[in-house]
Design an enzyme around this catalytic site. Sequence first.
Site: not given
Lengths: 139, 411
Positions: B128, B205, B208, B231, B369
Amino acid sequence: MSINEIQDSIIEDFSMYEDWADKYEFIIELGKELPAMNELYKIEENLIKGCQSRVWLHAHEEEGVLKFQADSDAIITKGIIGLLIKVFSGHTAQEIANTDIYFLKEIGLQEHLSPTRANGLVSMVKQIKNYAIAFNLKS
Amino acid sequence: MGAITTGLNVQAIREDFPILKTLVHNKPLVYFDNAASTQKPKIVLDTEYHYYSSQYANIHRGVHYLSQIGTELYEKTRHIVKDFIGANSEREIIFTKGTTNSINLLAYSWSSAFLKPGDEILITGMEHHSNIVPWQLACQRHGATLKVVPLQEDGSINIDEVKNMISEKTRLFSFTYVSNALGTINPVKEMTAIAHQAGAHVLIDAAQAIQHIAINVQELNCDFLAFSGHKIYGPTGTGILYGKEALLDAMPPFEGGGDMIKDVKFEQTSFNELPFKFEAGTPNIAGTIALGTAIEYVEKIGLDNIFAYEEELLKYGTEQLQQINGLTIYGNSIHKSSVLSFLLDGAHPYDVGVILDHLGIAIRTGHHCTQPIMDYFCIPGTCRASIAFYNTKEEIDLLVTGIQRASKMLL
């Protein structure tokens, strides 16, 4: 016809479409029918970068009026471009600079002129107005 | 249409999310934009409302009743997060505004402590923008170089390529657990081990992943992990940065201000201990408290149950979408989570998104993104339907019908 007369006639054209799908099918048709933009004008400096769909806009002066050509890679955007060109192209810089766009709201497509849509159309209208103001100053 | 075989009571879960009863353009909302943000269960909304309506005051150091209650609730979330990701202690849990803020904190503070001219930072081709740009800026500041493990056609990376690109110059390997644009699940444990063998630190990261996959930071052995509250069914403006205590201790503060200090003199200031050293100013108290509720809600349902159910939905969705003429799915890794990124031949994703919107179906269109991924595939963007555990097979069927309708209208 004046810009406002054209806007009014578009509103009338759209009044027959009650269903959103019919309306969009008409817009998509307009997008497909929009004359192809001269490839010479499809250049970086004519590109209005929306976040999602790209819009190219070229303007030139002809016998005292402004003429616009435009294109987009998204067909719905292109259909609305077709309407905007129908409204603005062939009018004097003064009329373009002094007239507000109201037909998109009336035909229920105002959402496409929202800055949050990021489709390049807001910038396109702004750019058309800027051309008109610039030509006004020149003359 | 086969019934879902996993043990989630999805109809009951849907009752927990008030927004799922909303009408969009006079049609029942079908929400497939979960990778951008997830909806909130009523219990999360109630927590925020209750805090503001009967418990609210600023936290930390207040001697009065409400301030102490607020502080306890706020710190309770830190405890919940610590247990949720298996950290060693609360000192390793930094509250931030979200994943982007967590990564920027590291790009400033970690780089100040560990990044020298000539060093390298390694990322992957599926990151991202928020795991690219902060490192570009850090490399510019410190005279370091950013290197990228290339993407492969199926949307995965080649682990041998990781081994080739890691060197003694690599100070940090920062990569996503799950690709937001393609759904690829990376072999994060293996990637972490490779980086550690070369002496590099590791940031995962998990923006997600946190809502889909059970995570234990000690098992993964990552040095840092970042995720966002919004999220995982929590409020926006909340996020977590996990870091190993020794590394966080070695890093200078990010932002200066109240709460992050021990002693302030005009000549010199000494800083508060972890985690407060990295938490300047009044935070998103209500949001953070409600994030605790959101995580408890997810834990109650169970991430293993969630993963199994979402995997079944993804499999069903993939099979159904593949049957649509002229549709190409981007991201076909064997290991995938919750994302269906696709294009209809000859149709711009914007147009497909507009038509689906009028059918009440919320998807995301564009580059998500991740412009480098779109450049890799030479496409302007994709349509992305992303799944959460409140989605159903019936909604996937509506999506398929919607795409077919869009195809008919546009082509």
